[in-house]
Enzyme design. Sequence first.
Site, PDB file in Angstrom:
ATOM      1  N   GLY A 106      -5.892  19.544 -46.042  1.00 40.48           N
ATOM      2  CA  GLY A 106      -6.654  19.329 -44.811  1.00 40.48           C
ATOM      3  C   GLY A 106      -7.378  20.551 -44.291  1.00 40.48           C
ATOM      4  CG  HIS A 127     -19.442  16.246 -53.494  1.00 44.33           C
ATOM      5  ND1 HIS A 127     -18.342  15.693 -54.118  1.00 44.33           N
ATOM      6  CD2 HIS A 127     -20.238  16.717 -54.482  1.00 44.33           C
ATOM      7  CE1 HIS A 127     -18.472  15.819 -55.429  1.00 44.33           C
ATOM      8  NE2 HIS A 127     -19.612  16.435 -55.675  1.00 44.33           N
ATOM      9  CD  GLU A 152     -21.491  -1.598 -50.549  1.00 44.83           C
ATOM     10  OE1 GLU A 152     -21.360  -2.108 -51.661  1.00 44.83           O
ATOM     11  OE2 GLU A 152     -21.758  -2.251 -49.533  1.00 44.83           O
ATOM     12  CG  ASP A 155     -19.397  12.324 -54.220  1.00 42.97           C
ATOM     13  OD1 ASP A 155     -18.824  12.219 -53.119  1.00 42.97           O
ATOM     14  OD2 ASP A 155     -18.797  12.669 -55.251  1.00 42.97           O
TER      15      ASP A 155
END
Length: 203
Positions: free
Chosen positions: A12, A110, A143, A146
């Site tokens: 985290g 990302h 959907e 990335d």
Amino acid sequence: MKRLAVLLSGRGSNFKAIYKAIQDGNITNAEIAIVISNKADAKGLLFARDVGLDARFIDPASFSSREDFDKHVVNILNSKQIDLVCLAGFMRLITSYFINAYKDKIINIHPSLLPSFPGLNAQKQALEYGVKITGCTVHFVDEKVDHGPIILQRAVPVFDDDDVESLSERILKEEHKIYPEAINLIVNDKVEIKGRRVIVKKS
């Protein structure tokens, strides 16, 4: 005040960066309303409990399908009146049900300059490809993996003596800067999605 949900599976570190940015006033008009993990021993979940947040482990094994899991999560998010869902190392692909329930309200970070090197092990992919510059991307979630509209990106140089660990560490430092920055823009209504483009409003 916009209400955030953070979903995580591990240490985290990006969640902690978000939490600190709120505490320091670098994210305004937002509070973390809930932290959810699919891992009972996630360090990020333990940190959330330590600082007094609503922190919940949801066991995927308790559900017959990925969508049933996501429906349960969405019900919780609805009950908490969540405005923005922040994926912070959440190691599960979320279903169309979840994405449609919170359309344009789910963001992810990302460790590459998308659309380059999507998916797992992006830093390893970058090293193996031999790029001289990589970085990190905050994007809306759709959907495809990335793939959603890009909010912010930050470039990170790749050095000749880099390995996955050293490159990952430098990228992570930039992640901790741009994820809170992107959240602050969104919660203060500073971004507009036009097709695949995210426009940052000047005023």
